[in-house]
Scaffold this motif. Structure first.
Motif, PDB file in Angstrom:
ATOM      1  N   ARG A 178       0.834  -1.216   0.000  1.00  0.00           N
ATOM      2  CA  ARG A 178       0.000   0.000   0.000  1.00  0.00           C
ATOM      3  C   ARG A 178       0.865   1.261   0.000  1.00  0.00           C
ATOM      4  N   PHE A 179       1.975   1.209   0.708  1.00  0.00           N
ATOM      5  CA  PHE A 179       2.899   2.349   0.729  1.00  0.00           C
ATOM      6  C   PHE A 179       3.425   2.643  -0.672  1.00  0.00           C
ATOM      7  N   LEU A 180       3.861   1.598  -1.378  1.00  0.00           N
ATOM      8  CA  LEU A 180       4.384   1.797  -2.727  1.00  0.00           C
ATOM      9  C   LEU A 180       3.298   2.266  -3.685  1.00  0.00           C
ATOM     10  N   THR A 212       5.002   2.707  10.284  1.00  0.00           N
ATOM     11  CA  THR A 212       5.777   3.641   9.465  1.00  0.00           C
ATOM     12  C   THR A 212       5.187   3.772   8.064  1.00  0.00           C
ATOM     13  N   SER A 213       4.819   2.632   7.473  1.00  0.00           N
ATOM     14  CA  SER A 213       4.234   2.643   6.126  1.00  0.00           C
ATOM     15  C   SER A 213       2.965   3.471   6.092  1.00  0.00           C
ATOM     16  N   TYR A 214       2.098   3.254   7.083  1.00  0.00           N
ATOM     17  CA  TYR A 214       0.818   3.961   7.066  1.00  0.00           C
ATOM     18  C   TYR A 214       0.943   5.417   7.499  1.00  0.00           C
ATOM     19  N   ALA A 215       1.997   5.753   8.208  1.00  0.00           N
ATOM     20  CA  ALA A 215       2.249   7.172   8.497  1.00  0.00           C
ATOM     21  C   ALA A 215       2.548   7.915   7.195  1.00  0.00           C
ATOM     22  N   HIS A 216       3.366   7.304   6.333  1.00  0.00           N
ATOM     23  CA  HIS A 216       3.651   7.895   5.023  1.00  0.00           C
ATOM     24  C   HIS A 216       2.405   7.905   4.139  1.00  0.00           C
ATOM     25  N   VAL A 217       1.615   6.819   4.217  1.00  0.00           N
ATOM     26  CA  VAL A 217       0.390   6.745   3.415  1.00  0.00           C
ATOM     27  C   VAL A 217      -0.583   7.847   3.831  1.00  0.00           C
ATOM     28  N   ALA A 224       0.518  11.175   2.547  1.00  0.00           N
ATOM     29  CA  ALA A 224       0.302  11.291   1.101  1.00  0.00           C
ATOM     30  C   ALA A 224      -1.174  11.492   0.769  1.00  0.00           C
ATOM     31  N   VAL A 225      -2.049  10.793   1.469  1.00  0.00           N
ATOM     32  CA  VAL A 225      -3.481  10.900   1.196  1.00  0.00           C
ATOM     33  C   VAL A 225      -3.999  12.276   1.570  1.00  0.00           C
ATOM     34  N   LEU A 226      -3.507  12.823   2.665  1.00  0.00           N
ATOM     35  CA  LEU A 226      -3.959  14.149   3.101  1.00  0.00           C
ATOM     36  C   LEU A 226      -3.559  15.249   2.115  1.00  0.00           C
ATOM     37  N   ARG A 227      -2.557  14.969   1.289  1.00  0.00           N
ATOM     38  CA  ARG A 227      -2.149  15.951   0.267  1.00  0.00           C
ATOM     39  C   ARG A 227      -3.015  15.893  -0.977  1.00  0.00           C
TER      40      ARG A 227
END
Length: 315
Positions: free
Chosen positions: A125-127, A219-224, A227-230
């Motif tokens: 999901r991160f990728l 960590t993966s979902y923190a980045h996700v 990204a989604v909030l942007r």
């Protein structure tokens, strides 16, 4: 001294599993409920697996991992529930020492693979959301297979460590396990030798094998999430979150029940609450996973409907 230790070790050749309830009148109710749960879990997970195989739209990395997860859920519930149902039918509560360790090994093997697969799904999901331009190369079929192979290798190491550590303990009575399957907390309680070395070792291995994957998932979902909030489009945000919501629900249930189950390792007394957490680990989680993944996923629902229609047409 060594001879005595060896004698003590083989003094207990079988354990007595008390099961969920000691009330004989309710044993038939327990049998029916767990048989139903087992059949539902097997049927739903195999249906998910069949849907992924027959529907070309589901031939993606995310569903490749989901198919592996469904197969693991079938294995996880099969390690414990059929044996318990057999004991209820035969009215025999005993399990041989070797069978107990075998059940312990395969349970931790399959749960361990489950743990690492959930991490691989978070990485996928991160990728897909944070690195879409390089997603196809970073999550190729070779990478997918390598992630599954590494998951099995790490889980095998973990399960073997647990099993070998327990096999070094002496069991010289009592032999009554207040549970419906063999697991570490209950076996530690029955050991007549010191577990001061075993428990820190197993906590250390557990921290590496469970803590590291959980940290990677977070960590993966923190980045996700960042990204989604942007994403400016509300529809785009909903679509991105919907692809992650099911996986996050499964991760929360899996780690939540597992942490509460093993945080009492080494406690003076184990209560019936451990049976409840055991039910979550062995029955509820495998039964809920296919429901969670198909509940709000139209692609999986469509593939499942296609599988069911195929069965009916064959009938």
């Amino acid at each position: 001294m060594d001879q005595g230790a060896g004698t003590n070790r083989i003094a207990v050749t079988e354990f007595i599993l008390l099961g969920l309830l000691e009330n004989e009148k309710l044993q038939s109710v327990v049998f029916i409920l767990f048989l139903f749960a087992y059949l539902v879990t097997i049927g739903s997970n195999l249906s998910i697996l069949a849907a992924i195989l027959v529907e070309s739209k589901l031939h993606t990395p995310m569903y490749f991992f989901l198919g592996n997860l469904s197969a693991l859920d079938v294995g996880c519930i099969t390690v414990t529930v059929p044996a318990m149902l057999g004991r209820l039918l035969s009215h025999k509560r005993t399990i041989p020492y070797e069978a107990c360790l075998t059940q312990l090994f395969f349970f931790h093997l399959l749960v361990g693979v489950d743990c690492f697969l959930l991490t691989a799904m978070a990485y996928d999901r991160f990728l897909a959301i944070c690195r879409p331009l390089t997603y196809s190369t970073r999550m190729s079929q070779t990478v997918q297979r390598m992630l599954v192979a590494v998951s099995w290798a790490c889980a095998f190491t973990n399960a073997l460590t647990h099993t070998v550590a327990v096999s070094t303990l002496n069991f010289c009575g009592p032999s009554v396990i207040n549970h419906f399957y063999c697991d570490l907390p209950q076996l530690f309680q029955l050991s007549c030798s010191s577990t001061q070395l075993n428990e820190p070792l197993l906590f250390a291995v557990g921290f590496i094998m469970a803590g590291t994957p959980l940290a990677l998932v977070v960590t993966s979902y923190a980045h996700v999430a960042a990204a989604v909030l942007r994403i400016r489009s509300v529809e785009g945000r909903k679509k991105a979150f919907s692809t992650c919501g099911s996986h996050l629900s499964v991760v929360a249930i899996f780690y939540g029940s597992g942490i509460f189950n093993y945080m009492q390792l080494g406690s003076a007394k184990l209560s019936d609450k451990d049976k409840a957490f055991g039910i979550f680990n062995t029955v509820i989680n495998p039964m809920l996973n296919p429901i969670i993944y198909s509940l709000r996923n139209p692609d999986v629902q469509g593939a499942l409907w296609q599988v069911l229609r195929g069965r009916w047409s064959l009938a």
